[in-house]
Design an enzyme around this catalytic site. Structure first.
Site, PDB file in Angstrom:
ATOM      1  N   SER A  19       0.830  -1.206   0.000  1.00  0.00           N
ATOM      2  CA  SER A  19       0.000   0.000   0.000  1.00  0.00           C
ATOM      3  C   SER A  19       0.862   1.252   0.000  1.00  0.00           C
ATOM      4  O   SER A  19       2.069   1.193   0.286  1.00  0.00           O
ATOM      5  CB  SER A  19      -0.913   0.022   1.245  1.00  0.00           C
ATOM      6  OG  SER A  19      -1.888  -0.990   1.192  1.00  0.00           O
ATOM      7  N   SER A  66      -7.980   1.195  -3.677  1.00  0.00           N
ATOM      8  CA  SER A  66      -8.090   1.162  -2.217  1.00  0.00           C
ATOM      9  C   SER A  66      -6.711   1.099  -1.568  1.00  0.00           C
ATOM     10  O   SER A  66      -6.517   1.606  -0.462  1.00  0.00           O
ATOM     11  CB  SER A  66      -8.928  -0.042  -1.772  1.00  0.00           C
ATOM     12  OG  SER A  66      -8.275  -1.265  -2.078  1.00  0.00           O
ATOM     13  N   LYS A  70      -5.075   6.282   1.095  1.00  0.00           N
ATOM     14  CA  LYS A  70      -4.944   6.071   2.528  1.00  0.00           C
ATOM     15  C   LYS A  70      -4.183   7.207   3.193  1.00  0.00           C
ATOM     16  O   LYS A  70      -3.326   7.837   2.568  1.00  0.00           O
ATOM     17  CB  LYS A  70      -4.206   4.750   2.794  1.00  0.00           C
ATOM     18  CG  LYS A  70      -4.920   3.541   2.200  1.00  0.00           C
ATOM     19  CD  LYS A  70      -4.201   2.245   2.510  1.00  0.00           C
ATOM     20  CE  LYS A  70      -5.021   1.056   2.012  1.00  0.00           C
ATOM     21  NZ  LYS A  70      -4.455  -0.236   2.462  1.00  0.00           N
ATOM     22  N   CYS A 104      -4.744  -0.651   8.800  1.00  0.00           N
ATOM     23  CA  CYS A 104      -4.102  -1.104   7.568  1.00  0.00           C
ATOM     24  C   CYS A 104      -2.822  -1.820   7.962  1.00  0.00           C
ATOM     25  O   CYS A 104      -1.862  -1.192   8.424  1.00  0.00           O
ATOM     26  CB  CYS A 104      -3.795   0.062   6.639  1.00  0.00           C
ATOM     27  SG  CYS A 104      -2.850  -0.443   5.167  1.00  0.00           S
ATOM     28  N   SER A 308     -11.251  -5.433  -0.964  1.00  0.00           N
ATOM     29  CA  SER A 308     -11.087  -4.247  -0.126  1.00  0.00           C
ATOM     30  C   SER A 308     -11.767  -3.068  -0.795  1.00  0.00           C
ATOM     31  O   SER A 308     -11.539  -2.807  -1.985  1.00  0.00           O
ATOM     32  CB  SER A 308      -9.596  -3.942   0.074  1.00  0.00           C
ATOM     33  OG  SER A 308      -9.415  -2.774   0.840  1.00  0.00           O
ATOM     34  N   HIS A 313      -8.490  -7.145  -4.145  1.00  0.00           N
ATOM     35  CA  HIS A 313      -7.175  -6.567  -3.843  1.00  0.00           C
ATOM     36  C   HIS A 313      -6.126  -7.161  -4.778  1.00  0.00           C
ATOM     37  O   HIS A 313      -6.182  -8.346  -5.123  1.00  0.00           O
ATOM     38  CB  HIS A 313      -6.821  -6.856  -2.391  1.00  0.00           C
ATOM     39  CG  HIS A 313      -5.713  -6.015  -1.860  1.00  0.00           C
ATOM     40  ND1 HIS A 313      -4.390  -6.340  -2.019  1.00  0.00           N
ATOM     41  CD2 HIS A 313      -5.732  -4.850  -1.161  1.00  0.00           C
ATOM     42  CE1 HIS A 313      -3.631  -5.429  -1.443  1.00  0.00           C
ATOM     43  NE2 HIS A 313      -4.422  -4.507  -0.906  1.00  0.00           N
ATOM     44  N   MET A 317      -4.267  -7.596   1.836  1.00  0.00           N
ATOM     45  CA  MET A 317      -4.199  -6.635   2.914  1.00  0.00           C
ATOM     46  C   MET A 317      -3.463  -7.265   4.094  1.00  0.00           C
ATOM     47  O   MET A 317      -3.658  -8.449   4.397  1.00  0.00           O
ATOM     48  CB  MET A 317      -5.599  -6.220   3.348  1.00  0.00           C
ATOM     49  CG  MET A 317      -6.467  -5.684   2.209  1.00  0.00           C
ATOM     50  SD  MET A 317      -7.220  -6.986   1.197  1.00  0.00           S
ATOM     51  CE  MET A 317      -8.611  -7.426   2.217  1.00  0.00           C
ATOM     52  N   GLY A 318      -2.618  -6.492   4.773  1.00  0.00           N
ATOM     53  CA  GLY A 318      -1.861  -7.039   5.887  1.00  0.00           C
ATOM     54  C   GLY A 318      -2.745  -7.524   7.013  1.00  0.00           C
ATOM     55  O   GLY A 318      -2.496  -8.582   7.613  1.00  0.00           O
TER      56      GLY A 318
END
Length: 393
Positions: A19, A66, A70, A104, A308, A313, A317-318
């Protein structure tokens, strides 16, 4: 007509994991934006370039996905044994909305290095060589996260040979520990909020699906790929270019959110876009990643695809990886079943960009499952630092 000049606010543009986001020190924000509320949200929306009916975020720092829409706000922690307080905002692309409901995990990888570089960690705790352990308080979910940041000559080491699928170039490895990721948090739910490892989830227009709904890392709804017509080897185009598929996943997400107790009714899901996540799992199979790399079935334990902010994604995502690792460690969940069942302390799963390994150890105490920590490695680096400019109105 008189127009106000632009504001000039110190900021850093960073990649964390797969990200990117704009990082701020809390006390660098204008006074009205130093507290939660409309002024803060309006400022951050303008920073990122939202809402944008064109979906491109041309007039801001967002990247129209997405993963790149952020913001992060950091400050010295007031909590004992913590270095920094961490707030994460997921900025909607086409709506005037910042979702503060979750974390996140990818950008978490950049929090420690930003904190060190920007004086939020006591200088006496930073070694000349080795690793600096940064204890992070994720305020929204009420969790402690520990980042092990590599240090060379007293400064953050960002370059290295650690490769992360979904990121083009290698960098220095940052190990992240999510402590007690499934404890009761702000949402007040246990690891399995329905009390079941697998539920029958009734989804209008879709049917009754087997689902594992878990609060770990981030609230996540897991379903079997084959139950919704997929193999688990899909890349982004197969989902994101199919409006009916996206509508189906949002319906699953909304009804799962109600069952998890996160919202009162399905209409509320529109105002909680960031959480819960919805993902589908399958047993290992070979496929070609989005980068053209062959992922062999023998090299992974299972397949996972996650959505997401309404889109599949590009990697993982972590925080969803924490949910995957935690669910895999609990015998009987759909994730555990897809990985072959039995007791597991780590899994390597295939995602659209390649593979990722995440470790977690689960224990059953008095009929309740708990996980003390989940661990994974990411990387992070500064892309640009200086000042953000936004119109003064």
């Amino acid at each position: 007509m008189v127009y106000l000049p632009q504001l000039r606010i110190p900021a850093t543009y960073m990649r964390g994991g797969t990200s990117k986001g704009v990082f701020f020190r809390l006390d660098d924000l204008p006074p009205a934006a130093q507290v939660p509320g409309e002024a803060r949200d309006k400022l951050l929306l303008r920073v990122i370039g939202s809402p944008d009916p064109y979906g491109k975020q041309i007039d801001g720092m967002g990247g129209a996905t997405s993963s790149t829409s952020k913001v992060v706000i950091l400050s010295r922690s007031t909590r004992p044994d913590h270095d920094v307080d961490y707030l994460f905002g997921q900025v909607s692309i086409d709506r005037a909305f910042v979702d503060w409901s979750g974390n996140c995990g990818n950008l978490t990888a950049a929090v420690g290095s930003f904190a060190i570089t920007n004086g939020l960690v006591d200088a006496g705790r930073i070694p000349r060589q080795g690793h600096c352990t940064v204890r992070i308080w994720q305020a929204q979910i009420g969790k402690t996260i520990v980042a092990h940041v590599p240090i060379t000559d007293g400064a953050v080491q960002e370059t290295g040979d650690f490769e992360l699928d979904g990121v083009t170039f290698p960098a220095a490895e940052v190990q992240i520990e999510f402590l007690d990721p499934a404890d009761e948090g702000d949402d007040g739910g246990a690891m399995f909020p329905t009390g079941n490892l697998v539920d029958d989830l009734d989804v209008p227009g879709v049917g009754t699906l087997k689902a594992t709904m878990i609060n770990a890392g981030i609230p996540t709804i897991f379903v079997n790929a084959q139950d919704i017509g997929y193999t688990g080897t899909e890349l982004q185009g197969a989902i994101n270019e199919d409006a009916k598929a996206l509508a189906m996943f949002e319906t699953i997400r909304a009804h799962g959110a109600v069952r998890m107790g996160l919202i009162a009714n399905v209409a509320d899901a529109a105002n909680r876009q960031h959480t819960p996540k919805v993902a589908f799992v399958a047993k290992p199979a070979s496929y070609v990643s989005s980068a053209g790399k062959t992922v062999a079935a023998d090299d992974i334990d299972l397949l996972v695809r996650a959505l997401s902010m309404g889109k599949l994604h590009h990697a993982m995502m972590g925080t969803a990886a924490v949910a995957i690792g935690t669910a895999a460690a609990v015998p009987g969940t759909l994730v555990n079943q897809a990985a072959g069942g039995g007791e597991r302390h780590a899994v390597r799963f295939g995602h659209p960009s390649g593979t990722l390994r995440v470790g977690a150890e689960a224990t059953n105490v008095g009929g309740q499952w708990t996980v003390k920590r989940a661990i994974m490695s990411r990387s992070a680096r500064v892309l640009m630092e200086g000042w953000i400019r936004v119109p003064g109105d």
